[in-house]
Design an enzyme around this catalytic site. Sequence first.
Site, short mmCIF file in Angstrom:
data_model
loop_
_atom_site.label_atom_id
_atom_site.label_comp_id
_atom_site.label_asym_id
_atom_site.label_seq_id
_atom_site.Cartn_x
_atom_site.Cartn_y
_atom_site.Cartn_z
CB SER A 44 -9.21 3.81 6.81
OG SER A 44 -9.48 3.87 5.44
NE ARG B 114 -11.10 9.11 8.45
CZ ARG B 114 -10.18 8.42 7.78
NH1 ARG B 114 -10.45 7.23 7.29
NH2 ARG B 114 -8.98 8.91 7.60
CG ASP C 151 -12.52 2.23 4.78
OD1 ASP C 151 -12.05 2.95 5.68
OD2 ASP C 151 -12.24 2.39 3.57
CE LYS D 93 -9.31 0.99 2.75
NZ LYS D 93 -9.46 2.32 2.15
CG HIS E 243 -1.68 1.27 1.39
ND1 HIS E 243 -2.90 1.45 0.78
CD2 HIS E 243 -1.41 2.44 2.03
CE1 HIS E 243 -3.35 2.67 1.04
NE2 HIS E 243 -2.46 3.29 1.80
#
Length: 472
Positions: free
Chosen positions: A198, A183, A176, A202, A97
């Site tokens: 978050s 948010r 999420d 995932k 990520h």
Amino acid sequence: MSSISVPGTEVVAQFRIADVIAKKRDGLTLSAQEIRHVVKATMTGQAQDSQLGALLMAIRLQGMNPEETMTLTKEMVASGGVLEWPEEWRGLLVDKHSTGGVGDKVSLPLAPALAACGCKVPMISGRGLGHTGGTLDKLESVRGFSSQQNPEQMLEILRSVGCCIVGQSKNLVPADKIFYEMRDVTATVDSLPLITASIMSKKMAESLSALILDVKFGAAAQSPTIQEAKHLAHSLVNVGVSMGIPTIALITNMDTPIGRCIGNSLEVIEALECLEGGGHEDLRELVLHTGGYLLWLCGQADSETQGVEKIANVLRNGSALQCFRKMMEAQGVEPDIARTLGSSSELGKTSHVEELKVPKTGTVELIQARPIAEILNALGAGRKKATDEINHSVGAELLVRVGQRVEKGVSWIRIHYEKPLLQDIQRQTLQDALCISEKPTFIPEPLIRDVIYAECKKGENGDAVCREREIN
Ligand code: IUR
């Protein structure tokens, strides 16, 4: 708080959401049951929007300790399904990520390079929003490519190719989506525990064997300072390791664009250069080391150095490129197009191509990524809001590098655009993004400034102990 004991089942706790909000508002620690209750109430619609907004703000202001953050992550994972893989893939499932950068096309060569090394890469990516690009937008510049693959299709592609790059499916971590939208409108995006839960929920729903995080800092990154990036990296790594997934974070600089291309289809062309064993050294550095660490982390290499050699080998011998072409075909691209993708293909052709000139002789000190990305977005390369259309061919090629000596009048950037046309004020902003100094030529610092990993050792309070390793 009260609790009802139902014979034959676990004790079911009942909480008033207002009490949970008050507890966090007052800086107290939420219990696992309270966090579970809030996530469940969110999913069933029992929590009012006003309550969720208030709780998110309380978390944003008071923070969460590592245990609360891990519990929130776990409960968010439990809000949906998780991907399941054959037993024989245990130890092979990897992903990365990135917190987002300009010109960040690392995933495109990385996923097939890891697949060519024998890994399985169920990469779930996103679209670009704001000044940073999204991996799916880049791939969708190739005609026919489909990022919508359900878990059965992902399984099939991983069996036949070894990697896929797909969009988030509705059934994975639905909490999420609800939290993120809330948010966004309550000024609570920039909360360390909420960002951590978050991102990690995932990734945890992918059922991975190992995970690497590229946490960027700098003028074009979400974290402007290296300290903030390290703080986020520690939080992410702590959750990953506490949940039993070997996790590493690289802290990388994001002041100057990565590689030489910015813009969706141009970045696919540059990714192909890397997959052919060449390309810009920045991009190669990130692909080699991200891949090298992952191979080491999942046990497919004895050291990071050996992992880097394995990745370099599959980039050199064409097997990573072959995996990329097979992945494109498996995700909907016509075989002829997949086979001939590259600089001579239809990618990246626009009605206008314009080069800007170096204004004075000197050394390239910096090429500022953020203003370049913002102009390209205004020209249609990116989105301001999720529903905006993008023009995949809009982008820019950098023709000079940081540290290089340049003469006045040579071209330093080539802009590809259509409509809207490039305006004079935008030309000036682009010119200001090129910083020229009187310094002698120099070799730029490596992009990777630190590596954060957690030893799989429990601390006194049961959390994983993260130990930072300086690599420079
Ligand atoms: N990316 C995510 O997946 N979640 C977040 O909260 C942010 C970026 I900020």
